[in-house]
Motif scaffolding. Structure first.
Motif, PDB file in Angstrom:
ATOM      1  N   UNK A   1      17.176 118.233  19.738  1.00  0.00           N
ATOM      2  CA  UNK A   1      17.118 118.261  21.212  1.00  0.00           C
ATOM      3  C   UNK A   1      17.271 116.863  21.807  1.00  0.00           C
ATOM      4  N   UNK A   2      16.844 115.860  21.074  1.00  0.00           N
ATOM      5  CA  UNK A   2      17.055 114.480  21.560  1.00  0.00           C
ATOM      6  C   UNK A   2      18.542 114.125  21.524  1.00  0.00           C
ATOM      7  N   UNK A   3      19.188 114.507  20.463  1.00  0.00           N
ATOM      8  CA  UNK A   3      20.633 114.239  20.356  1.00  0.00           C
ATOM      9  C   UNK A   3      21.400 115.002  21.432  1.00  0.00           C
ATOM     10  N   UNK A   4      20.972 116.228  21.703  1.00  0.00           N
ATOM     11  CA  UNK A   4      21.588 117.038  22.764  1.00  0.00           C
ATOM     12  C   UNK A   4      21.498 116.299  24.097  1.00  0.00           C
ATOM     13  N   UNK A   5      20.307 115.768  24.391  1.00  0.00           N
ATOM     14  CA  UNK A   5      20.063 115.054  25.644  1.00  0.00           C
ATOM     15  C   UNK A   5      20.875 113.749  25.712  1.00  0.00           C
ATOM     16  N   UNK A   6      20.823 112.974  24.651  1.00  0.00           N
ATOM     17  CA  UNK A   6      21.518 111.681  24.647  1.00  0.00           C
ATOM     18  C   UNK A   6      23.029 111.857  24.733  1.00  0.00           C
TER      19      UNK A   6
ATOM     20  N   UNK B   1      27.574  98.782  11.519  1.00  0.00           N
ATOM     21  CA  UNK B   1      27.305  97.426  12.014  1.00  0.00           C
ATOM     22  C   UNK B   1      28.396  96.942  12.967  1.00  0.00           C
ATOM     23  N   UNK B   2      29.531  97.611  12.982  1.00  0.00           N
ATOM     24  CA  UNK B   2      30.621  97.225  13.880  1.00  0.00           C
ATOM     25  C   UNK B   2      30.477  97.828  15.279  1.00  0.00           C
ATOM     26  N   UNK B   3      29.498  98.706  15.437  1.00  0.00           N
ATOM     27  CA  UNK B   3      29.353  99.383  16.717  1.00  0.00           C
ATOM     28  C   UNK B   3      28.102  98.939  17.440  1.00  0.00           C
ATOM     29  N   UNK B   4      28.131  99.009  18.758  1.00  0.00           N
ATOM     30  CA  UNK B   4      27.010  98.480  19.534  1.00  0.00           C
ATOM     31  C   UNK B   4      25.708  99.225  19.225  1.00  0.00           C
ATOM     32  N   UNK B   5      24.632  98.502  19.380  1.00  0.00           N
ATOM     33  CA  UNK B   5      23.290  99.065  19.208  1.00  0.00           C
ATOM     34  C   UNK B   5      23.130 100.251  20.158  1.00  0.00           C
ATOM     35  N   UNK B   6      22.516 101.287  19.653  1.00  0.00           N
ATOM     36  CA  UNK B   6      22.339 102.491  20.461  1.00  0.00           C
ATOM     37  C   UNK B   6      20.896 102.604  20.949  1.00  0.00           C
TER      38      UNK B   6
ATOM     39  N   UNK C   1      25.265 106.284  14.257  1.00  0.00           N
ATOM     40  CA  UNK C   1      24.851 104.987  14.809  1.00  0.00           C
ATOM     41  C   UNK C   1      23.436 105.078  15.387  1.00  0.00           C
ATOM     42  N   UNK C   2      23.165 106.158  16.092  1.00  0.00           N
ATOM     43  CA  UNK C   2      21.832 106.372  16.665  1.00  0.00           C
ATOM     44  C   UNK C   2      20.771 106.441  15.573  1.00  0.00           C
ATOM     45  N   UNK C   3      21.069 107.218  14.538  1.00  0.00           N
ATOM     46  CA  UNK C   3      20.077 107.429  13.477  1.00  0.00           C
ATOM     47  C   UNK C   3      19.839 106.180  12.640  1.00  0.00           C
TER      48      UNK C   3
END
Lengths: 115, 115
Positions: free
Chosen positions: A39-44, A93-98, A29-31
Motif C-alpha cells: 500500500x505504501x508503494x501504491x501511494x508513492x 547507485x546511478x539513480x537519485x535517492x528516493x 530504488x525505493x527498497x
DNA sequence: CAATTATATAATCAATTGTTTATATAAAGA
DNA sequence: TCTTTATATAAACAATTGATTATATAATTG
C-alpha cells in the motif's frame, strides 16, 4: 577487498529486463532505503494495487526482493543475499535517492508502522 | 575523483530495457573490448544479419553505441561520451570477459581488418 | 462471526518486442 | 557496368508484457 562474482549473460539479462521497467526500477530504488508494504508503494507510485502486486511478484520470483508478512501487511525488501545483489546495488547507485518520497509519506501520515 | 552524474529513472529504465535482452547485452559486453562490424557479431552470436542489425539500431538510437563506416563494413563501438556510459561500464563489469570470442574469430580467420 | 483492510491472483486485452523473409542500398572488385 | 559482399529496412507474425477489472485469500476489528 571484495572480488566481484561474475554473472552469466543469460541470468543477467533477465535481471536487467526486470529493471527495464520504470515502475520496477523505482520500486527497487525505493527498497534500497527502506522496506515498504504494497500500500505504501501504491501511494508513492500512484499505481493500482494489482499492478504493484504483479511487479513485486516478478521481483520476488527473480529473488531480487524478499517478503515478510506482518499482520495484514506484507513488507518487501531487497534480498541482500542474492547473487545479483551487487549488480542491483551498483545499478541503483546511478539513480537519485528516493528517501524524500518516504518522508513525504510520513508527513501525509500514510507510512505504515507496526511495533 | 569522479562524481557520479545521477540519471533519471525514466531514461535509466529505457537503457536497462535495452540491456535486458540477451543478444544486446552480449553485444554491449563484446563492444566494451573492441569495435566490431555486423558480420563479426553475426558470426560470434550465431544470429541472422537482420536480427543483429535491428539490435544495434536500437543501441544506436539510445546513443549507447556509435557507428563508423569503413568501406563495405560498418563498425560499431561503445559511445564513451554518452551520459549513460558510466552505467554501461558498471553493468558490463559484472559479466565475463568476451575477449576469447574475438580471439576465436581471429583463429577462424573471420576477423575483419581494414588497414 | 460479519465487515473491513491488505494483498494476491486470474482473465482479458491492447501494446510492444524479437525474429524471419524479402527487398533495398551502398561499396568493392572483376 | 555487372556481380559480390555488407548492411539496412520493411512487412508480417507469434510471443511477451503491463494494465485493468473482477474475484479470492487472509488477517484484523467490532
Amino acid at each position: 577487498m571484495t572480488t566481484i562474482n561474475k554473472l552469466d549473460v543469460e541470468h543477467g539479462s533477465i535481471v536487467m529486463k526486470l529493471l527495464g521497467d520504470k515502475t520496477r526500477l523505482s520500486i527497487v530504488c525505493l527498497l534500497m532505503h527502506d522496506e515498504c508494504c504494497v500500500c505504501e508503494l501504491v501511494e508513492i507510485l500512484q499505481m493500482s494495487q494489482p499492478s504493484i502486486s504483479q511487479h513485486v511478484k516478478k521481483l520476488k520470483a527473480a529473488e531480487i526482493v524478499k517478503e515478510r508478512r506482518q499482520g495484514q501487511w506484507i513488507f518487501y525488501r531487497i534480498n541482500t543475499d542474492s547473487q545479483v545483489y551487487p549488480l542491483i546495488e551498483s545499478i541503483t547507485s546511478f539513480f537519485p535517492e528516493q528517501q524524500e518520497k518516504i518522508i513525504d509519506l510520513e508527513k501525509k501520515g500514510l507510512r505504515v508502522c507496526c511495533d
